[in-house]
Scaffold this active site. Structure first.
Site, PDB file in Angstrom:
ATOM      1  CG  HIS A  61      -2.006  -0.971   1.172  1.00 33.75           C
ATOM      2  ND1 HIS A  61      -3.166  -0.751   0.477  1.00 33.75           N
ATOM      3  CD2 HIS A  61      -2.122  -2.211   1.694  1.00 33.75           C
ATOM      4  CE1 HIS A  61      -3.956  -1.793   0.575  1.00 33.75           C
ATOM      5  NE2 HIS A  61      -3.343  -2.705   1.316  1.00 33.75           N
ATOM      6  CB  ALA A  99       8.060 -24.221   6.824  1.00 30.08           C
ATOM      7  CB  ALA A 118      11.899 -22.446   8.314  1.00 28.34           C
ATOM      8  NE  ARG A 151      21.021  -8.098   8.608  1.00 27.76           N
ATOM      9  CZ  ARG A 151      20.401  -7.083   8.010  1.00 27.76           C
ATOM     10  NH1 ARG A 151      20.297  -7.070   6.714  1.00 27.76           N
ATOM     11  NH2 ARG A 151      19.884  -6.091   8.720  1.00 27.76           N
TER      12      ARG A 151
END
Length: 185
Positions: free
Chosen positions: A112, A140, A158, A178
């Site tokens: 937005h 995940a 994950a 990172r």
């Protein structure tokens, strides 16, 4: 009915039922490659803007929200989308071949606009395409933000939130993500 048959007949039946679901999405306009699979409870908004290569596998309860009629979501061959993942695309998402997305991954290509002079809901969105090259693995519940390119062979740990491009064969983790290492060559 499909659920009862799946439980009684096992994985071969499950594969067949997933392929029938892919055929149902083809009837709604999706361009899905041969031997593609779609799990139960998947939702694809604007399916005519959704394309896969051969053997794409979309696990149950994945939500592919194509927001705009000018958008496109293109998956390569042998792409695996884990359980309950979500794509929220207003422009373009391209995914290469042999890509693995763990369960609960979220990919978005827009944000937005937020200026102090108006309410956020009244300002619209700005988008930057997301590109995932061949042989990438998303762990995940990882999150990929607008404008990100994940280069060939990269790995996202994950739970990582990726806001910048990831170089080829790099392993990234954290919030924000990172580089923590390199994939084995």
């Amino acid at each position: 009915m499909f659920k009862i048959l799946e439980q009684s007949l096992g994985s071969h039946w499950s594969i067949a039922v997933d392929r029938v679901r892919a055929s149902q999405w083809r009837l709604r306009g999706a361009k899905m490659g041969k031997k593609s699979r779609v799990g139960r409870g998947c939702l694809i908004e604007r399916p005519w803007l959704f394309h896969t290569g051969e053997r794409a596998w979309i696990e149950p309860y994945t939500y592919i929200k194509i927001v705009s009629s000018q958008a496109s979501v293109d998956l390569g061959e042998q792409v695996f989308i884990g359980f309950s993942s979500e794509f929220n695309i207003i422009g373009k998402l391209s995914v290469g071949n042999n890509v693995l997305l763990g369960p609960g991954c979220f990919i978005v290509d827009h944000n937005h606009i937020h200026k102090q002079s108006k309410f956020i809901a009244d300002q619209g969105c700005e988008y930057k395409p997301v590109s995932i090259e061949d042989d990438v693995w998303l762990g995940a519940k990882s999150i990929i933000l607008p404008g990100v390119t994940l280069r060939k062979g990269s790995i996202v740990a994950a739970g990582a939130v990726v806001k910048d491009d990831v170089e080829s064969m790099a392993i990234v983790a954290g919030v924000p993500a990172r580089k923590i290492g390199r994939a084995h060559v």
